[in-house]
Design a protein around this motif. Structure first.
Motif, PDB file in Angstrom:
ATOM      1  N   PHE A   1      94.039   8.899 -19.302  1.00  0.00           N
ATOM      2  CA  PHE A   1      94.513   7.985 -20.340  1.00  0.00           C
ATOM      3  C   PHE A   1      95.947   7.528 -20.083  1.00  0.00           C
ATOM      4  O   PHE A   1      96.305   6.399 -20.406  1.00  0.00           O
ATOM      5  CB  PHE A   1      94.358   8.615 -21.724  1.00  0.00           C
ATOM      6  N   ASP A   2      96.770   8.389 -19.488  1.00  0.00           N
ATOM      7  CA  ASP A   2      98.117   7.956 -19.104  1.00  0.00           C
ATOM      8  C   ASP A   2      98.052   6.862 -18.050  1.00  0.00           C
ATOM      9  O   ASP A   2      98.762   5.857 -18.115  1.00  0.00           O
ATOM     10  CB  ASP A   2      98.939   9.143 -18.582  1.00  0.00           C
ATOM     11  N   ARG A   3      97.194   7.045 -17.081  1.00  0.00           N
ATOM     12  CA  ARG A   3      97.030   6.048 -16.019  1.00  0.00           C
ATOM     13  C   ARG A   3      96.485   4.735 -16.583  1.00  0.00           C
ATOM     14  O   ARG A   3      96.892   3.653 -16.176  1.00  0.00           O
ATOM     15  CB  ARG A   3      96.089   6.617 -14.951  1.00  0.00           C
ATOM     16  N   LEU A   4      95.584   4.855 -17.541  1.00  0.00           N
ATOM     17  CA  LEU A   4      95.021   3.668 -18.180  1.00  0.00           C
ATOM     18  C   LEU A   4      96.105   2.886 -18.914  1.00  0.00           C
ATOM     19  O   LEU A   4      96.153   1.653 -18.832  1.00  0.00           O
ATOM     20  CB  LEU A   4      93.912   4.082 -19.157  1.00  0.00           C
ATOM     21  N   GLN A   5      97.010   3.557 -19.592  1.00  0.00           N
ATOM     22  CA  GLN A   5      98.108   2.880 -20.283  1.00  0.00           C
ATOM     23  C   GLN A   5      99.040   2.185 -19.284  1.00  0.00           C
ATOM     24  O   GLN A   5      99.500   1.063 -19.527  1.00  0.00           O
ATOM     25  CB  GLN A   5      98.906   3.880 -21.134  1.00  0.00           C
TER      26      GLN A   5
ATOM     27  N   SER B   1      99.777  -1.912 -19.089  1.00  0.00           N
ATOM     28  CA  SER B   1     101.108  -2.523 -19.146  1.00  0.00           C
ATOM     29  C   SER B   1     101.371  -3.372 -17.902  1.00  0.00           C
ATOM     30  O   SER B   1     102.019  -4.415 -17.987  1.00  0.00           O
ATOM     31  CB  SER B   1     102.185  -1.452 -19.300  1.00  0.00           C
ATOM     32  N   ARG B   2     100.869  -2.977 -16.754  1.00  0.00           N
ATOM     33  CA  ARG B   2     101.048  -3.775 -15.532  1.00  0.00           C
ATOM     34  C   ARG B   2     100.337  -5.115 -15.636  1.00  0.00           C
ATOM     35  O   ARG B   2     100.890  -6.147 -15.299  1.00  0.00           O
ATOM     36  CB  ARG B   2     100.496  -3.031 -14.323  1.00  0.00           C
TER      37      ARG B   2
ATOM     38  N   ALA C   1      99.427  -6.655 -18.341  1.00  0.00           N
ATOM     39  CA  ALA C   1     100.013  -7.493 -19.389  1.00  0.00           C
ATOM     40  C   ALA C   1     101.227  -8.232 -18.841  1.00  0.00           C
ATOM     41  O   ALA C   1     101.444  -9.400 -19.149  1.00  0.00           O
ATOM     42  CB  ALA C   1     100.398  -6.637 -20.588  1.00  0.00           C
ATOM     43  N   GLY C   2     102.043  -7.574 -18.019  1.00  0.00           N
ATOM     44  CA  GLY C   2     103.198  -8.222 -17.415  1.00  0.00           C
ATOM     45  C   GLY C   2     102.805  -9.323 -16.448  1.00  0.00           C
ATOM     46  O   GLY C   2     103.469 -10.352 -16.346  1.00  0.00           O
ATOM     47  N   ARG C   3     101.728  -9.117 -15.737  1.00  0.00           N
ATOM     48  CA  ARG C   3     101.263 -10.127 -14.781  1.00  0.00           C
ATOM     49  C   ARG C   3     100.738 -11.363 -15.497  1.00  0.00           C
ATOM     50  O   ARG C   3     100.859 -12.469 -15.005  1.00  0.00           O
ATOM     51  CB  ARG C   3     100.172  -9.552 -13.899  1.00  0.00           C
ATOM     52  N   ARG C   4     100.127 -11.147 -16.620  1.00  0.00           N
ATOM     53  CA  ARG C   4      99.519 -12.269 -17.337  1.00  0.00           C
ATOM     54  C   ARG C   4     100.523 -13.053 -18.169  1.00  0.00           C
ATOM     55  O   ARG C   4     100.211 -14.115 -18.668  1.00  0.00           O
ATOM     56  CB  ARG C   4      98.413 -11.757 -18.263  1.00  0.00           C
ATOM     57  N   MET C   5     101.724 -12.540 -18.350  1.00  0.00           N
ATOM     58  CA  MET C   5     102.695 -13.179 -19.207  1.00  0.00           C
ATOM     59  C   MET C   5     103.075 -14.570 -18.691  1.00  0.00           C
ATOM     60  O   MET C   5     103.253 -15.488 -19.455  1.00  0.00           O
ATOM     61  CB  MET C   5     103.948 -12.301 -19.318  1.00  0.00           C
ATOM     62  N   TRP C   6     103.171 -14.782 -17.417  1.00  0.00           N
ATOM     63  CA  TRP C   6     103.521 -16.074 -16.857  1.00  0.00           C
ATOM     64  C   TRP C   6     102.308 -16.979 -16.733  1.00  0.00           C
ATOM     65  O   TRP C   6     102.428 -18.188 -16.568  1.00  0.00           O
ATOM     66  CB  TRP C   6     104.186 -15.919 -15.497  1.00  0.00           C
TER      67      TRP C   6
END
Length: 144
Positions: A67-71, A75-76, A78-83
């Motif tokens: 679950f830590d790896r999933l979080q 987050s990775r 989400a950052g990629r999709r921001m642009w």
């Protein structure tokens, strides 16, 4: 009894679903048929493996790491999709403008650039003449 019917009902026989008479006839066919008996053994073995895997235990440290790896992965991405959202919006606006201009041009009947006149005419008091001709006449009238 046909082998196809038996193969369709082997799973229900293993799970114990059919009635007693039907189960008895299925078992008799499986015992006497050379092709249905190995299939029955195979399906039974697969079901046993499935039951074993259902009861498998996973350590709590594995769950925590998973679950830590999933979080982290969430987050990775989400950052990629921001642009990506503004870029997509800009592209859609450009496509919309281009499409609107072309649809307007086509609906106005001006869909062929070859239809444009080579010369534009200027209307004076007497007759129509080209703009170039008008200026040439003006220059020649001034010289006289």
């Amino acid at each position: 009894m046909k082998c196809e019917d038996v193969n369709n009902e082997i799973l229900s026989l293993i799970e114990g679903d059919p009635d007693q008479d039907r189960a008895k006839s299925l078992r008799e066919h499986i015992a006497s048929c050379k092709s249905c008996e190995p299939y029955s053994v195979f399906v039974s073995a697969v079901m046993d493996e499935i039951d074993l895997s259902r009861n498998a235990e996973v350590s709590s440290s594995f769950n925590n790491r998973f679950f830590d790896r999933l979080q982290v992965e969430k987050s990775r991405t989400a950052g990629r999709r921001m642009w990506l959202a503004p870029l997509t919006a800009a592209a859609m606006i450009m496509i919309g403008i281009f499409t609107g201009l072309n649809l307007g041009r086509i609906s106005a009947g001006n869909n062929n650039y070859a239809d444009l006149p080579d010369e534009y005419y200027y209307s004076n008091e007497i007759h129509l003449e080209t703009i170039e001709g008008f200026f040439i006449n003006q220059v020649s009238d001034e010289k006289d």
